[in-house]
Design an enzyme around this catalytic site. Structure first.
Site, PDB file in Angstrom:
ATOM      1  N   LYS A 159       5.340 -57.344   8.539  1.00 26.25           N
ATOM      2  CA  LYS A 159       3.988 -57.849   8.815  1.00 26.25           C
ATOM      3  C   LYS A 159       3.063 -57.001   9.487  1.00 26.25           C
ATOM      4  O   LYS A 159       3.223 -56.576  10.853  1.00 26.25           O
ATOM      5  CB  LYS A 159       4.417 -59.198   9.923  1.00 26.25           C
ATOM      6  CG  LYS A 159       2.978 -60.122   9.990  1.00 26.25           C
ATOM      7  CD  LYS A 159       2.824 -60.867  11.199  1.00 26.25           C
ATOM      8  CE  LYS A 159       1.947 -60.147  12.255  1.00 26.25           C
ATOM      9  NZ  LYS A 159       0.502 -59.925  12.033  1.00 26.25           N
ATOM     10  N   GLY A 212       3.733 -53.090  19.920  1.00 23.20           N
ATOM     11  CA  GLY A 212       2.564 -53.704  20.336  1.00 23.20           C
ATOM     12  C   GLY A 212       2.522 -53.933  21.470  1.00 23.20           C
ATOM     13  O   GLY A 212       3.288 -53.090  22.439  1.00 23.20           O
ATOM     14  N   SER A 213       1.752 -54.896  22.255  1.00 23.40           N
ATOM     15  CA  SER A 213       1.680 -54.951  23.773  1.00 23.40           C
ATOM     16  C   SER A 213       2.828 -55.493  24.364  1.00 23.40           C
ATOM     17  O   SER A 213       3.731 -56.256  23.793  1.00 23.40           O
ATOM     18  CB  SER A 213       0.545 -56.115  24.072  1.00 23.40           C
ATOM     19  OG  SER A 213       0.850 -57.198  23.481  1.00 23.40           O
ATOM     20  N   THR A 214       2.923 -55.144  25.649  1.00 19.27           N
ATOM     21  CA  THR A 214       4.283 -55.750  26.390  1.00 19.27           C
ATOM     22  C   THR A 214       4.027 -57.304  26.607  1.00 19.27           C
ATOM     23  O   THR A 214       5.128 -57.847  26.303  1.00 19.27           O
ATOM     24  CB  THR A 214       4.206 -55.086  27.847  1.00 19.27           C
ATOM     25  OG1 THR A 214       4.323 -53.611  27.608  1.00 19.27           O
ATOM     26  CG2 THR A 214       5.244 -55.768  28.650  1.00 19.27           C
ATOM     27  N   GLY A 260       5.279 -58.523  23.373  1.00 19.17           N
ATOM     28  CA  GLY A 260       6.980 -58.052  23.158  1.00 19.17           C
ATOM     29  C   GLY A 260       7.576 -58.934  23.978  1.00 19.17           C
ATOM     30  O   GLY A 260       8.740 -59.396  23.639  1.00 19.17           O
ATOM     31  N   GLU A 266       8.729 -51.301  21.146  1.00 19.37           N
ATOM     32  CA  GLU A 266       7.925 -50.358  21.436  1.00 19.37           C
ATOM     33  C   GLU A 266       6.605 -50.759  22.037  1.00 19.37           C
ATOM     34  O   GLU A 266       5.734 -51.107  21.409  1.00 19.37           O
ATOM     35  CB  GLU A 266       7.530 -49.221  20.221  1.00 19.37           C
ATOM     36  CG  GLU A 266       8.928 -48.855  19.535  1.00 19.37           C
ATOM     37  CD  GLU A 266       9.425 -47.823  20.449  1.00 19.37           C
ATOM     38  OE1 GLU A 266       9.078 -47.328  21.535  1.00 19.37           O
ATOM     39  OE2 GLU A 266      10.684 -47.397  20.236  1.00 19.37           O
ATOM     40  N   CYS A 286      -0.280 -45.559  22.241  1.00 19.85           N
ATOM     41  CA  CYS A 286       0.698 -46.129  23.366  1.00 19.85           C
ATOM     42  C   CYS A 286       1.076 -45.071  24.329  1.00 19.85           C
ATOM     43  O   CYS A 286       1.087 -45.269  25.668  1.00 19.85           O
ATOM     44  CB  CYS A 286       1.896 -46.871  22.846  1.00 19.85           C
ATOM     45  SG  CYS A 286       2.918 -45.784  21.800  1.00 19.85           S
ATOM     46  N   GLU A 304      -2.594 -51.032  31.327  1.00 21.46           N
ATOM     47  CA  GLU A 304      -3.030 -50.004  30.020  1.00 21.46           C
ATOM     48  C   GLU A 304      -4.248 -50.486  29.487  1.00 21.46           C
ATOM     49  O   GLU A 304      -4.482 -51.552  29.129  1.00 21.46           O
ATOM     50  CB  GLU A 304      -1.752 -50.479  28.839  1.00 21.46           C
ATOM     51  CG  GLU A 304      -2.105 -49.563  27.903  1.00 21.46           C
ATOM     52  CD  GLU A 304      -0.865 -49.932  26.537  1.00 21.46           C
ATOM     53  OE1 GLU A 304      -0.598 -51.193  26.292  1.00 21.46           O
ATOM     54  OE2 GLU A 304      -0.309 -48.806  26.133  1.00 21.46           O
TER      55      GLU A 304
HETATM   56  P1  ADP Z   1      -3.000 -56.860  20.353  1.00 22.07           P
HETATM   57  O1  ADP Z   1      -3.243 -57.986  21.297  1.00 22.07           O
HETATM   58  O2  ADP Z   1      -3.664 -55.689  20.621  1.00 22.07           O
HETATM   59  O3  ADP Z   1      -3.231 -57.330  18.946  1.00 22.07           O
HETATM   60  P2  ADP Z   1      -0.406 -57.514  19.897  1.00 22.07           P
HETATM   61  O4  ADP Z   1       1.158 -56.891  20.666  1.00 22.07           O
HETATM   62  O5  ADP Z   1      -0.464 -59.097  20.245  1.00 22.07           O
HETATM   63  O6  ADP Z   1      -1.589 -56.511  20.177  1.00 22.07           O
HETATM   64  O7  ADP Z   1       0.076 -57.403  18.258  1.00 22.07           O
HETATM   65  C1  ADP Z   1       0.998 -56.686  17.673  1.00 22.07           C
HETATM   66  C2  ADP Z   1       1.527 -57.551  16.519  1.00 22.07           C
HETATM   67  O8  ADP Z   1       2.077 -58.476  17.071  1.00 22.07           O
HETATM   68  C3  ADP Z   1       0.552 -57.764  15.543  1.00 22.07           C
HETATM   69  O9  ADP Z   1       1.015 -57.524  14.230  1.00 22.07           O
HETATM   70  C4  ADP Z   1       0.218 -59.311  15.741  1.00 22.07           C
HETATM   71  O10 ADP Z   1      -0.116 -59.922  14.709  1.00 22.07           O
HETATM   72  C5  ADP Z   1       1.746 -59.604  16.061  1.00 22.07           C
HETATM   73  N1  ADP Z   1       1.764 -60.617  16.949  1.00 22.07           N
HETATM   74  C6  ADP Z   1       0.879 -61.265  17.952  1.00 22.07           C
HETATM   75  N2  ADP Z   1       1.366 -62.423  18.556  1.00 22.07           N
HETATM   76  C7  ADP Z   1       2.714 -62.736  17.949  1.00 22.07           C
HETATM   77  C8  ADP Z   1       3.431 -63.664  18.150  1.00 22.07           C
HETATM   78  N3  ADP Z   1       3.516 -64.647  19.160  1.00 22.07           N
HETATM   79  N4  ADP Z   1       4.764 -63.500  17.265  1.00 22.07           N
HETATM   80  C9  ADP Z   1       4.961 -62.432  16.540  1.00 22.07           C
HETATM   81  N5  ADP Z   1       3.934 -61.614  16.418  1.00 22.07           N
HETATM   82  C10 ADP Z   1       3.008 -61.553  17.088  1.00 22.07           C
END
Ligand code: ADP
Length: 496
Positions: free
Chosen positions: A193, A246-248, A251, A268, A302, A399
């Site tokens: 995704k 992605g973001s902590t 995550g 990560e 990151c 961050e």
């Molecule tokens: P940002 O807030 O900068 O977009 P995220 O960590 O939220 O960073 O996003 C990284 C990835 O995680 C993206 O592909 C986003 O669509 C996906 N994502 C965001 N929320 C969820 C969730 N609840 N479950 C699974 N994937 C998610």
């Protein structure tokens, strides 16, 4: 995008709504919805991709499961799988122009960085792991518990199963390659995704994977929201492994979703990485290197070195040179060969970064240079240097994920190591010095998964990549990256 000189292949690629890749077929999505691709270059919609419903995500997961259980990929000989990954790497190189243009339009990258950095690294990811496929060997081990009786003990590596991959927007192509290459090398089937903001290069990679000969259903690419598609992958009992960048915050939210079938997780996550500048560094090289460590990718990296600690004796000279250097950074769109720093990814991200700068000033820090939005279309700001901050301020702890560097003086090594480690994150760090002994001495005490001496931010496929503390779990790249997609089986044979 008539205003940019795109290759005809890219123009053609962008002229249709880009479908997603499910079970070897390109599909529009069951709800018929689309996502607008907004270019950070100018804020304009330049393409559309299909938006997946939960049903689409579930059908991608089923396709991956079926392909894995059917063995179409994992049962091929190692040499046959390696050959396909090599072919894919060649195709990536052949389509460098389109992939680089998509990274510029969709991700706001500099064209030179995309063409000479990101695309070759994506190709190299597949070559690197293609090499491992034929060398992924178990061991024979000598056991002690049977008191010398004749036993034969050995281990084997098996693919973990169906691997879900949730990608960030800051390195769309490279992140897709970093996850897909080891997963495919291990023999997994995959559901990917991409981030909603940057789907195009991953979808294009899907076309190249098909052309390279990866069997139908082994790689599935579902474009849609994190809340719907990401969550469906994270909670599916048919997915054995989840790799997330992605973001902590997001995550952490995946832990609950993944616990149903105790998915293996690689995370990560964020960072607040220090650059430690000792008094014996080469100042000019260090100024340029520390600036590159934060401002490359407009700080949306990151491992960005967002906290510089500079030995007090050289602090005034360093700061003055840094300000001059940063003032000289040309901000502009990625197709302009003179641009040295591109836009931020979105209006939301730009506002968030500018808010961090404002927040720092409110808390008493001073903007030495930059930190202002450019008056033009798109999401541009000047690279910022913040001084007179305090370690407790939000700008030093959170961050920012933007081009903002906090520079602070320090007095001795013990102090700077303590301050560098005083973070919930532990992703990366750099040390700048001409004294190799001191460099290693400091590095050894840093709580960070990736450390550099006299450089910051350089990745390599052979270098495991990941963080200590709340920067994540597991490593990507290197043999460790491959093992994230493997299970080990131990077998004991009674020869008596
Ligand atoms: P940002 O807030 O900068 O977009 P995220 O960590 O939220 O960073 O996003 C990284 C990835 O995680 C993206 O592909 C986003 O669509 C996906 N994502 C965001 N929320 C969820 C969730 N609840 N479950 C699974 N994937 C998610």
């Amino acid at each position: 995008m008539a205003k940019y000189q795109l290759s005809s292949a890219t123009e053609k690629y962008l002229s249709d709504v880009r479908p997603m890749f499910l079970g070897g077929a390109w599909k529009k999505g069951s709800a018929g919805e689309t996502i607008d691709c907004v270019s950070p270059i100018d804020g304009e919609v330049f393409a559309k991709v299909a938006s997946a419903s939960k049903e689409d995500a579930l059908s991608a997961i089923s396709a991956a499961r079926e392909s894995f259980d059917g063995g179409v990929w994992k049962s091929k000989t190692p040499a046959a799988r390696a050959k396909i990954l090599w072919r894919l790497a060649d195709l990536i190189e052949k389509h460098t122009d389109t992939l680089a243009e998509l990274e510029v339009l969709d991700g706001g990258k500099l064209h030179s960085a995309a063409k000479n950095g990101e695309v070759p690294m994506a190709a190299e990811s597949f070559r690197y792991y293609a090499g491992w496929i034929t060398k992924l060997e178990g061991k024979t081990t000598t056991i002690s518990s049977a008191g010398g009786a004749p036993f034969h003990c050995y281990t084997e590596h098996e693919p973990v199963g169906v691997a879900g991959m949730i990608l960030p927007w800051n390195g769309p192509l490279v992140m897709a390659a970093w996850k897909l290459a080891p997963a495919l090398a291990a023999g997994c089937s995959c559901v990917v995704k991409p981030a909603e903001l940057t789907c195009l290069s991953t979808l294009f990679l899907g076309e190249l994977m098909q052309e390279a000969g990866i069997p139908d259903g082994v790689v599935n690419i579902v474009t849609g929201s994190g809340r719907v598609v990401g969550a469906a992958i994270a909670e599916s009992p048919l997915v054995d492994k989840l790799s997330f960048t992605g973001s902590t915050h997001t995550g952490k939210s995946l832990l609950d979703a993944a616990k149903g079938n105790l998915k293996k997780l690689t995370l990560e996550l964020g960072g607040k990485s220090p650059a430690i500048v000792l008094d014996d560094c080469d100042i000019d090289k260090t100024v340029a290197g520390v600036a590159a460590g934060i401002f490359s990718g407009a700080g949306q990296v990151c491992v960005a070195g967002s906290r510089a600690y500079v030995a007090r004796s050289i602090y005034p000279a360093f700061l003055e040179k840094l300000k001059q250097h940063v003032l000289g950074i040309k901000v502009g769109e990625g197709f302009d060969p003179d641009s040295q720093m591109g836009p931020l990814i979105s209006e939301t991200q730009l506002s968030s970064v500018l808010n961090f700068v404002r927040g720092a000033v409110k808390e008493g820090a001073v903007v030495a240079t930059g930190g202002e939005r450019l008056r033009r279309d798109g999401y541009y700001m000047t690279p910022a240097v913040i001084v007179d901050a305090d370690d407790s301020m939000q700008i030093c702890r959170e961050e920012v994920f933007g081009p903002v560097l906090v520079v602070q003086p320090f007095d001795d090594l013990e102090e700077v190591i303590r301050r560098a480690n005083d973070s919930e994150y532990g992703l990366a760090a750099s040390v700048w010095t001409e004294n190799v002994g001191k460099a290693h001495g400091v590095i050894k005490q840093l709580q960070a998964g990736i450390t550099w001496v006299n450089c910051h931010g350089l990745p390599d496929m052979a270098m495991p990549f990941g963080g200590f503390k709340q920067s994540g779990w597991g490593r990507e790249a290197g043999l460790e990256g491959l093992m994230q997609y493997c299970e080990t089986r131990s077998t004991l044979v009674n020869l008596g």
